[in-house]
Motif scaffolding. Structure first.
Motif, PDB file in Angstrom:
ATOM      1  N   GLN A   1       0.842  -1.195   0.000  1.00  0.00           N
ATOM      2  CA  GLN A   1       0.000   0.000   0.000  1.00  0.00           C
ATOM      3  C   GLN A   1       0.878   1.245   0.000  1.00  0.00           C
TER       4      GLN A   1
ATOM      5  N   SER B   1       1.003   7.068   3.461  1.00  0.00           N
ATOM      6  CA  SER B   1      -0.062   8.052   3.683  1.00  0.00           C
ATOM      7  C   SER B   1       0.409   9.420   3.210  1.00  0.00           C
TER       8      SER B   1
ATOM      9  N   ASP C   1      -4.547  12.926   1.694  1.00  0.00           N
ATOM     10  CA  ASP C   1      -5.486  11.791   1.649  1.00  0.00           C
ATOM     11  C   ASP C   1      -6.622  11.944   2.659  1.00  0.00           C
TER      12      ASP C   1
ATOM     13  N   LEU D   1      -8.769   8.944   3.036  1.00  0.00           N
ATOM     14  CA  LEU D   1      -9.134   7.633   2.475  1.00  0.00           C
ATOM     15  C   LEU D   1     -10.316   7.009   3.205  1.00  0.00           C
TER      16      LEU D   1
ATOM     17  N   GLY E   1     -10.692   0.546  -0.096  1.00  0.00           N
ATOM     18  CA  GLY E   1      -9.316   0.207   0.254  1.00  0.00           C
ATOM     19  C   GLY E   1      -8.758  -0.963  -0.536  1.00  0.00           C
TER      20      GLY E   1
ATOM     21  N   ARG F   1      -6.350   5.198  -7.777  1.00  0.00           N
ATOM     22  CA  ARG F   1      -6.650   6.246  -6.811  1.00  0.00           C
ATOM     23  C   ARG F   1      -8.019   6.812  -7.150  1.00  0.00           C
TER      24      ARG F   1
ATOM     25  N   GLY G   1      -9.847   6.980  -2.171  1.00  0.00           N
ATOM     26  CA  GLY G   1      -9.628   5.536  -2.282  1.00  0.00           C
ATOM     27  C   GLY G   1      -8.251   5.277  -2.844  1.00  0.00           C
ATOM     28  N   SER G   2      -7.644   4.169  -2.437  1.00  0.00           N
ATOM     29  CA  SER G   2      -6.289   3.885  -2.890  1.00  0.00           C
ATOM     30  C   SER G   2      -6.021   2.387  -2.794  1.00  0.00           C
TER      31      SER G   2
END
Lengths: 413, 413
Positions: free
Chosen positions: B157, B160, B164, B166, B171, B265, B391-392
């Protein structure tokens, strides 16, 4: 925003040229299907910031002005966004008129490929691809506009049906914007612009996105399949309804000539249980073949169903509970004009039923046409086993306008 | 399901015929743009239950087999659905292989216009319209598959970022299905079929729908506009990345030749505040003109930006904080291949940020290519004012396969 460039040859113009050059039977035959795809639609002229290369249908426009609003009986588009608005508590009758003037002004521009008034992204409007904006008034609209005496009789929320599981999130609103087009980008832009332009007076209560086949993937006139795989709407969309079933006329009152009414039902499908039904079971429930939509008594989609036909055992070929039998009212005046789109929103943890059909029905009279059919279906229809009405709303669709008028002007002046 | 009918003349075949018949310069010129729209794509042969009339591109197929998976560097489609799956807790390494065998088998059929194994609605597959199904593996996949030693280094991942916000609902997942196509109906069908077929082993964690221009509305090669109205992705999509930037090669290990990595993303746009920015302010923030996407130092979209140019007052024409300056890494090996779609979900009471961009980036190495660019943008980019990463997720995209293999087989056998 002017240009010295020559208008470029559009795809459509080129096809016409090719037909003249080729002049063969095969060319003529193929062109028939293409050039008639958008009956009544026109091609936008080129401006400096439109694409300059060859395109198929980005520039094609549906006329905005006319005796009826656009987007009702024209060939179905690929994308639809339904936006329900409620007026702010403080909005006055004057604000209602302002709202309609703004909507009309902007829709007349956007549908013709031009940016709206103070459009911050006018380029997103330049390929309308048959964009239409159809405006409807809910029952409360007439109170908010100060014209309760002009509310058409029986424009009211539908009765409750045993099959309903209505979510208030998709309930009745004061105003409907039905935005349709063959390009999702220009549809999204129109939705955003309209919402912003009227936000001083009304707020969006819900948005419902729908789609049909992408334009260019299927021959002109192909009936859509829904996400249960059924050829959906053969009878009601193509063969039954005519002008007399759709448009209000003199006897409905001068102000209403050219208007219609619209019922929007959001119908979720329980596809997990539908999956368990085999092909013969599915065909029995619908009364049509899955492969091509032909009625079980016929060989082609548009064959009229024979509701009297019986099989070797003496049972009806089209079952008593089959959807097409139940949807077919014996009274030939009881017909609707259907316009439906699939919906397929991302499922959420608290709502698995995010796939289904945005069922739309246009008719002159909801009580005389829609309700008798809906009553039959609510009472008995095999498809009820796999469908759940989760949203319901009704609207008066005012007549079309000519340049300089605003939508609803026939009622409000 | 066989037919005696002759295969019908497709739109494309007819155009070829017309060119031969016509043989004029204008015909040749126009055809160039049409026939090259889908480089490498082939036209499905007619079968008994395909439409028999003329169509533009419903039958066009992207090849499924090859050294790379489809749907990565081919011309962007009109619609995309991203599906993230997590394996069930009880799923074994054998179940992972089963999952991939099923996915591969079905994708090979669906993308070629055929119903999947035990497809209950095969007709929805018959017009693939360049359907592609691209499969990706999240970092945890390698543990679940019993091959943690084969996880590519640095597939993890992202760090951060200050910008962000998120939402865990978007996820990281074990598995990604990126389903793209020019028709929303066949995309919806493929998403449903794949989800159902692997449900014994994995469940869908999220679905993200995206769109670009409808095919046929814009000339081939037109760069999409995003919903802020910007010409989006000119540089990264068209001019910078080449094979060496995208595909893993021998030095990455035999098993990985032809693979790539993908960063997804979900970037929401705060359009209400973007609305308050005037046209010069927007162009300053982006570094490009709104009208045509030309860099502020050039006159056409694909002109290379001149980051050294200064105005009469001595200030840089492309501001230090302009998006295109920040996105341009000075090291020419630091390039990504971008593939992005707009998203525009219905807003909900608890989430107004449902419009934005599904930003996708393919690259050989996330740490060597994506992160240096992302770090620059997170540090300073004027567009951060109106965008929120919500979202990532990152995925390894295994190489393509030949008939008889399954996706991931290079790792799992």
């Amino acid at each position: 925003m002017t240009s010295d460039r020559e208008p470029h040859l559009t795809r459509r113009q080129w096809l016409t040229s090719a037909a003249v050059i080729g002049g063969t039977a095969v060319a003529g035959g193929s062109l028939g299907g293409i050039l008639h795809h958008s009956q009544g639609a026109t091609t936008a002229s080129s401006t400096s910031d439109e694409p300059t290369d060859d395109v198929f249908f980005g520039h094609v426009r549906e006329p905005f002005y006319g005796p009826h609003q656009a987007g009702i009986t024209s060939a179905i588009q690929a994308h639809a966004s339904y936006l329900g608005f409620t007026f702010h508590p403080h909005a006055t009758a004057t604000d209602v008129v302002r709202t309609l003037r703004i909507l009309t002004h902007d829709a007349a521009l956007l549908t013709q490929g031009k940016g709206a008034l103070a459009d911050t992204e006018p380029e997103l409007a330049h390929t309308p691809a048959r964009l239409t904006v159809t405006v409807g008034f809910g029952p409360e609209f007439f109170d908010r506009a100060g014209i309760p005496h002009l509310r058409p009789p029986h424009l009211a929320q539908l009765p409750s049906y045993r099959i309903d599981r209505l979510d208030p999130a998709y309930g009745q609103t004061d105003l409907l914007l039905l935005i349709q087009g063959d390009d999702p980008t220009s549809v999204a832009h129109a939705a955003r612009v309209h919402t912003r332009q009227i936000r001083s007076f009304a707020q969006r209560a819900w948005t419902q996105h729908g789609f049909s086949y992408a334009r260019g993937t299927h021959p002109q006139g192909t009936t859509m399949r829904n996400l249960m795989g059924q050829v959906d709407g053969t009878h009601t969309a193509h063969t039954q309804a005519s002008d007399e079933h759709v448009w209000l006329r003199d006897s409905d009152g001068d102000r209403h000539v050219g208007a219609t009414t619209f019922v929007l039902r959001r119908i979720a499908m329980t596809l997990d249980t539908w999956d368990e039904v085999d092909r013969p079971g599915r065909e029995d429930a619908l009364g049509r073949r899955m492969s091509d939509g032909a009625p079980l008594t016929g060989t082609a989609e548009h064959d009229p169903p024979d509701f009297e036909a019986r099989n070797d055992l003496g049972f009806p070929v089209i079952a008593p509970y089959a959807h097409i039998r139940r949807a077919h009212h014996p009274d030939p005046t009881v017909r609707i004009y259907r316009r439906a789109y699939n919906f397929n929103d991302p499922p959420t943890p608290d709502n698995p039923h995010t796939t289904g059909l945005l069922f739309g029905s246009f008719q002159r009279s909801i009580p005389n046409q829609y309700l008798p059919i809906q009553n039959r279906l609510a009472e008995l229809d095999a498809l009820n086993e796999w469908t759940i009405p989760v949203g319901s709303a009704v609207y008066y669709i005012p007549p079309g306008v000519r340049e300089g008028q605003f939508l609803g002007e026939q009622l409000l002046t």
